[in-house]
Write a protein that holds these residues in place. Structure first.
Motif, PDB file in Angstrom:
ATOM      1  N   VAL A  89       9.700  28.239 -19.880  1.00  0.00           N
ATOM      2  CA  VAL A  89       9.134  26.965 -19.403  1.00  0.00           C
ATOM      3  C   VAL A  89       9.652  26.469 -18.060  1.00  0.00           C
ATOM      4  O   VAL A  89      10.759  26.150 -18.195  1.00  0.00           O
ATOM      5  N   ASP A  90       8.678  25.666 -17.162  1.00  0.00           N
ATOM      6  CA  ASP A  90       9.202  24.887 -16.182  1.00  0.00           C
ATOM      7  C   ASP A  90       9.593  23.359 -16.986  1.00  0.00           C
ATOM      8  O   ASP A  90       8.675  22.889 -17.561  1.00  0.00           O
ATOM      9  N   PRO A  91      10.940  23.129 -16.314  1.00  0.00           N
ATOM     10  CA  PRO A  91      11.234  21.645 -17.039  1.00  0.00           C
ATOM     11  C   PRO A  91      10.500  20.630 -16.864  1.00  0.00           C
ATOM     12  O   PRO A  91      10.393  19.531 -17.378  1.00  0.00           O
ATOM     13  N   GLY A  92       9.579  20.752 -15.744  1.00  0.00           N
ATOM     14  CA  GLY A  92       8.314  19.744 -15.557  1.00  0.00           C
ATOM     15  C   GLY A  92       7.583  19.627 -16.501  1.00  0.00           C
ATOM     16  O   GLY A  92       6.774  18.786 -16.526  1.00  0.00           O
ATOM     17  N   LEU A  93       7.396  20.474 -17.339  1.00  0.00           N
ATOM     18  CA  LEU A  93       6.484  20.601 -18.668  1.00  0.00           C
ATOM     19  C   LEU A  93       7.085  20.226 -19.791  1.00  0.00           C
ATOM     20  O   LEU A  93       6.489  20.336 -20.959  1.00  0.00           O
ATOM     21  N   VAL A  94       8.431  19.756 -19.848  1.00  0.00           N
ATOM     22  CA  VAL A  94       9.264  19.508 -20.975  1.00  0.00           C
ATOM     23  C   VAL A  94       9.207  17.974 -21.084  1.00  0.00           C
ATOM     24  O   VAL A  94       9.399  17.209 -19.894  1.00  0.00           O
ATOM     25  N   VAL A  95       8.945  17.193 -22.166  1.00  0.00           N
ATOM     26  CA  VAL A  95       8.912  15.787 -22.443  1.00  0.00           C
ATOM     27  C   VAL A  95       9.802  15.628 -23.525  1.00  0.00           C
ATOM     28  O   VAL A  95       9.653  16.012 -24.595  1.00  0.00           O
ATOM     29  N   ALA A  96      10.833  14.744 -23.397  1.00  0.00           N
ATOM     30  CA  ALA A  96      11.771  14.337 -24.332  1.00  0.00           C
ATOM     31  C   ALA A  96      11.112  12.981 -24.882  1.00  0.00           C
ATOM     32  O   ALA A  96      10.787  12.178 -24.514  1.00  0.00           O
ATOM     33  N   GLY A  97      11.667  12.493 -26.090  1.00  0.00           N
ATOM     34  CA  GLY A  97      11.406  11.517 -26.878  1.00  0.00           C
ATOM     35  C   GLY A  97      12.279  11.147 -27.785  1.00  0.00           C
ATOM     36  O   GLY A  97      13.264  11.990 -28.317  1.00  0.00           O
ATOM     37  N   PRO A  98      12.215   9.884 -28.256  1.00  0.00           N
ATOM     38  CA  PRO A  98      13.236   9.465 -29.481  1.00  0.00           C
ATOM     39  C   PRO A  98      12.835  10.169 -30.876  1.00  0.00           C
ATOM     40  O   PRO A  98      12.509   9.360 -31.599  1.00  0.00           O
ATOM     41  N   GLY A  99      13.049  11.470 -30.985  1.00  0.00           N
ATOM     42  CA  GLY A  99      12.505  12.407 -31.850  1.00  0.00           C
ATOM     43  C   GLY A  99      11.458  12.885 -31.819  1.00  0.00           C
ATOM     44  O   GLY A  99      10.636  12.560 -30.965  1.00  0.00           O
ATOM     45  N   SER A 100      11.268  14.179 -32.508  1.00  0.00           N
ATOM     46  CA  SER A 100       9.956  14.860 -32.369  1.00  0.00           C
ATOM     47  C   SER A 100       8.847  14.209 -33.226  1.00  0.00           C
ATOM     48  O   SER A 100       7.757  14.373 -32.672  1.00  0.00           O
ATOM     49  N   LYS A 101       9.090  13.300 -34.087  1.00  0.00           N
ATOM     50  CA  LYS A 101       8.017  12.535 -34.869  1.00  0.00           C
ATOM     51  C   LYS A 101       7.350  11.603 -33.931  1.00  0.00           C
ATOM     52  O   LYS A 101       6.241  11.781 -33.896  1.00  0.00           O
ATOM     53  N   PRO A 102       8.142  10.875 -33.118  1.00  0.00           N
ATOM     54  CA  PRO A 102       7.244  10.103 -32.137  1.00  0.00           C
ATOM     55  C   PRO A 102       6.399  10.977 -31.212  1.00  0.00           C
ATOM     56  O   PRO A 102       5.495  10.571 -30.790  1.00  0.00           O
ATOM     57  N   LEU A 103       7.012  11.928 -30.830  1.00  0.00           N
ATOM     58  CA  LEU A 103       6.598  12.985 -29.682  1.00  0.00           C
ATOM     59  C   LEU A 103       5.115  13.397 -30.439  1.00  0.00           C
ATOM     60  O   LEU A 103       4.091  13.485 -29.738  1.00  0.00           O
ATOM     61  N   LEU A 104       5.306  13.932 -31.697  1.00  0.00           N
ATOM     62  CA  LEU A 104       4.056  14.403 -32.520  1.00  0.00           C
ATOM     63  C   LEU A 104       2.764  13.249 -32.478  1.00  0.00           C
ATOM     64  O   LEU A 104       1.617  13.520 -32.048  1.00  0.00           O
ATOM     65  N   PHE A 105       3.313  12.073 -32.676  1.00  0.00           N
ATOM     66  CA  PHE A 105       2.146  11.034 -33.049  1.00  0.00           C
ATOM     67  C   PHE A 105       1.740  10.814 -31.438  1.00  0.00           C
ATOM     68  O   PHE A 105       0.519  10.786 -31.485  1.00  0.00           O
ATOM     69  N   ALA A 106       2.630  10.757 -30.439  1.00  0.00           N
ATOM     70  CA  ALA A 106       2.076  10.584 -29.068  1.00  0.00           C
ATOM     71  C   ALA A 106       1.144  11.512 -28.411  1.00  0.00           C
ATOM     72  O   ALA A 106       0.210  11.330 -27.696  1.00  0.00           O
ATOM     73  N   LEU A 107       1.633  12.882 -28.836  1.00  0.00           N
ATOM     74  CA  LEU A 107       0.420  14.058 -28.555  1.00  0.00           C
ATOM     75  C   LEU A 107      -1.014  13.671 -29.260  1.00  0.00           C
ATOM     76  O   LEU A 107      -1.837  13.905 -28.414  1.00  0.00           O
ATOM     77  N   LEU A 108      -0.935  13.425 -30.565  1.00  0.00           N
ATOM     78  CA  LEU A 108      -2.319  13.145 -31.143  1.00  0.00           C
ATOM     79  C   LEU A 108      -3.014  12.074 -30.418  1.00  0.00           C
ATOM     80  O   LEU A 108      -4.238  12.234 -30.158  1.00  0.00           O
ATOM     81  N   LEU A 109      -2.252  10.981 -30.008  1.00  0.00           N
ATOM     82  CA  LEU A 109      -2.757   9.813 -29.397  1.00  0.00           C
ATOM     83  C   LEU A 109      -3.473  10.320 -27.978  1.00  0.00           C
ATOM     84  O   LEU A 109      -4.459  10.152 -27.384  1.00  0.00           O
ATOM     85  N   ALA A 110      -2.462  11.258 -27.231  1.00  0.00           N
ATOM     86  CA  ALA A 110      -2.953  11.600 -25.962  1.00  0.00           C
ATOM     87  C   ALA A 110      -4.025  12.677 -25.929  1.00  0.00           C
ATOM     88  O   ALA A 110      -4.804  13.095 -24.780  1.00  0.00           O
ATOM     89  N   LEU A 111      -4.310  13.376 -27.127  1.00  0.00           N
ATOM     90  CA  LEU A 111      -5.203  14.396 -27.160  1.00  0.00           C
ATOM     91  C   LEU A 111      -6.612  13.855 -27.561  1.00  0.00           C
ATOM     92  O   LEU A 111      -7.818  14.385 -27.125  1.00  0.00           O
TER      93      LEU A 111
END
Lengths: 438, 438
Positions: free
Chosen positions: B82-104
């Motif tokens: 994957v291109d590093p430009g398509l990687v998003v880091a966060g304070p845990g995968s839990k907040p990332l999962l939540f933010a993904l649902l908000l963004a979708l």
């Protein structure tokens, strides 16, 4: 059925990244868009984090007992004693503010102007922000009379405002609401049965008095949530740590249960090594107190020097008393700016300063104000130097303005404003000076 | 007008805190409720965090370039370049999962059973979870045929499902969906135009093969988001770090913009010192690879030993292939359990093991299953010792089950199950043994 809630990228973080890109491209920029504090970590604080690097357990959702007890002590020393059981720590006060709105439900009154994220938080929580103007010179607190009118009208229209967010001292205006305004705000909130969420992240950046700035928690203790962190007073924004103080009331205890549930689902617990360092910092041993005081002196000196350039240029500016923000209004110069530079609103102003002078600022529109207002927010917290050595020297200097790099930054602003107002119209004055990058 | 969205406290974190209270009160408890990994931080990894303690700037919202590049390399080594430009880091995968649902936006299909937080995330994002059962023995992935039916019916009823969340390998069942099921899931998602969010936090805890477990990203690369972190493979849950890999497609790029905006408003950036350590870990130098392998061996050995006690007691259990979870089904013993202990569902089972034997487990209801099912989830990742010395010895032991404290923990489970099934009905067998607390 939730449509995707369109929130903009945080304007401060977006502007910061744009400036960083220009800097990497070799341009000279003066970063005054975000209020990130450009100072190094106090070595003793850094050492606490390093010593806690082997802490890898989640621990309690609201944070360790040590951190919550230390935060309770921090508040007690500011006249806001609280049971550590009513303190909730999080990975920054920003996620705590968002989680509070999720846990409170209902719509949210936000001041105009106000920090870029409150309205976005309300929208992400499925609420609608209800904007209410501040009183002149008393930023961060909606005018209590207009709050009454707006909430009453919103309820009559079927909306359900339950919360009012305030900022004391204020971002973006750098002003501090008076005790009288806070008292009237508290009375209005009680009358309207609103919870007050008081963002006091700038509480230690109140310049001229050893007394803390006021808090609505003094006037409506049963319904006021206070948030703060170590981002501004100790410059550790990148560590991500914040705390919330919930009211000792049925409202506060019910909110605590809901806030901790939301926190458990979104972030689990604050980063454990950061918690250990934060517990030490909130305990305020002498070296921490001294460092906070040194930061306060530096912020005050530089903010006031830059403010002088704005007022000399003819902009209106409230007296500088706190934070690291200036919120000048160029309305008296409207005709001249339109005629000489085609500058007719906050975006034009920000573009002029950014493109022509490499100075990053934000237009008032980023804070919920109307686009035609000739207002910008300028943050002075990153003018302290290019290296940790310069920044440390700035912190220790009896007169930071005597340091050449700080004097140069202030002059850079002054020259750009002279160009803007026509007093001395030569752009790119700095282009032959030695490269200076932040 | 948002009513407050009632989400429960994370069941795993709540159970953990309840066990911690009992332990502080002097009770002996065997903590099998949460999947926190009870192992110390690898010293080399701890040192990286300590060395980065002076990093106090926010940095880019999606994480530093070093971290994103390292995470891209981690995925590339697993066949998911994957291109590093398509990687998003966060304070845990839990907040990332939540933010993904908000963004979708839209509603969210969740497997039944599934991790405690997906449904809560959907509700907090204003969506409704749409539960779809798994195929037997292939946890974490909704049965593709039933997914088609459920989404078609939901759309006919006016709902708007846009996302399906999967877990590979799975929590809570500890099973791994077959390549065929993943292929059919991907085909169904494409047909239904759903984004797949694949939680692969257990990707390195797949026991018997050097090959990684499958990912739907192989079969539907244009629409699959993958999340992971260092919580399970390197036991640093308390540090809070996670990464998301977005698809290289128009969908992925649009989602990236929205996800970064949401992240900027909720958490600003991941904790900077943790980012530095995470960049090192995702780079997988030999000492990291060895440590991950040692953890995998230990988890496998202990999970299988405990699984043997469940099957010996007469519970049904899928073959143990990954994670640190067992999901036994006591249905074959329904009559006996009801008759001898009044145990008639998952809650009864968890209460019996907890109150009578001090063993913390979660009922299947916590994972979205029906209350009358005689199923529980038991995590084996905290049976490795009371001290870092014991835990390190467990990691290094050729046969962890030969270590007395691990053998004793496995026997504790076996004895409790004997009591449950009537094979050897004496509770509190351990009450005279030397106190042993986790």
């Amino acid at each position: 059925m939730p449509e995707y809630t369109a929130v903009p990228m945080s304007a401060t973080l977006a502007a910061d990244e744009a400036l960083a890109r220009r800097r990497r491209a070799g341009e000279r920029v003066l970063p005054m868009a975000s209020g990130e504090i450009g100072l190094p970590v106090l070595p003793a604080l850094r050492d606490r984090l390093a010593a806690a690097a082997d802490e890898n357990a989640y621990g309690p959702v609201p944070g360790s007992e040590a951190l919550r007890t230390a935060a309770a002590g921090y508040w007690a020393r500011r006249g806001l004693a609280v049971d550590p059981g009513l303190v909730v720590a999080g990975p920054g006060s920003k996620p705590l503010l968002f989680a509070l709105l999720l846990a409170l439900g209902g719509d949210v009154v936000v001041p105009v102007p106000s920090w870029v994220s409150y309205a976005a938080h309300a929208r992400l929580a499925g609420a609608r922000p209800l904007p209410v103007p501040i009183r002149p010179g008393e930023g961060g607190v909606p005018d209590p009379e207009r709050l009454r009118e707006a909430v009453t009208a919103a309820r009559a229209a079927g909306r359900d405002p339950r919360t009012v967010v305030v900022t004391v001292p204020d971002n973006p205006t750098g002003t501090v609401a008076s005790p009288g305004t806070l008292r009237r705000l508290a009375a209005a909130a009680r009358e309207l049965d609103l919870v007050i969420v008081s963002d006091e992240i700038y509480g230690d950046l109140y310049f001229d008095t050893p007394a803390p700035a006021g808090s609505p928690a003094r006037h409506a203790p049963e319904r006021t949530v206070v948030t703060t962190g170590l981002t501004k007073n100790l410059a550790v924004g990148g560590w991500r740590t914040g705390v919330a103080r919930l009211p000792d009331s049925d409202t506060g205890r019910a909110l605590h249960t809901r806030l901790v549930s939301v926190a458990s689902q979104i972030w689990s617990s604050p980063p454990a090594p950061v918690q250990a360092a934060a517990a030490y910092a909130f305990g305020e041993p002498p070296e921490i107190t001294e460092r906070i005081a040194a930061g306060r002196r530096l912020h005050g000196a530089v903010a006031r020097a830059v403010a002088g350039r704005f007022t000399a240029a003819g902009a209106l500016l409230a007296p500088v008393r706190a934070t690291c923000y200036l919120y000048p209004d160029f309305e008296p110069l409207r005709d001249r700016l339109a005629r000489t530079h085609g500058v007719e609103g906050g975006e034009d102003l920000a573009r002029f300063l950014g493109e022509r002078h490499g100075i990053g600022v934000l237009p008032a529109g980023a804070f919920g104000e109307q686009g035609q207002l000739l207002r910008i927010r300028a943050a002075t917290s990153r003018l302290y130097g290019d290296s940790d050595a310069q920044r440390t020297a700035a912190l220790q200097a009896p007169d930071p303005l005597a340091l050449p790099w700080i004097r140069q930054a202030v002059e850079w602003v002054g020259d750009a404003l002279s160009d803007l107002t026509g007093a001395r119209p030569h752009p790119h004055r700095h282009s032959t000076a030695p490269a200076r990058q932040f």
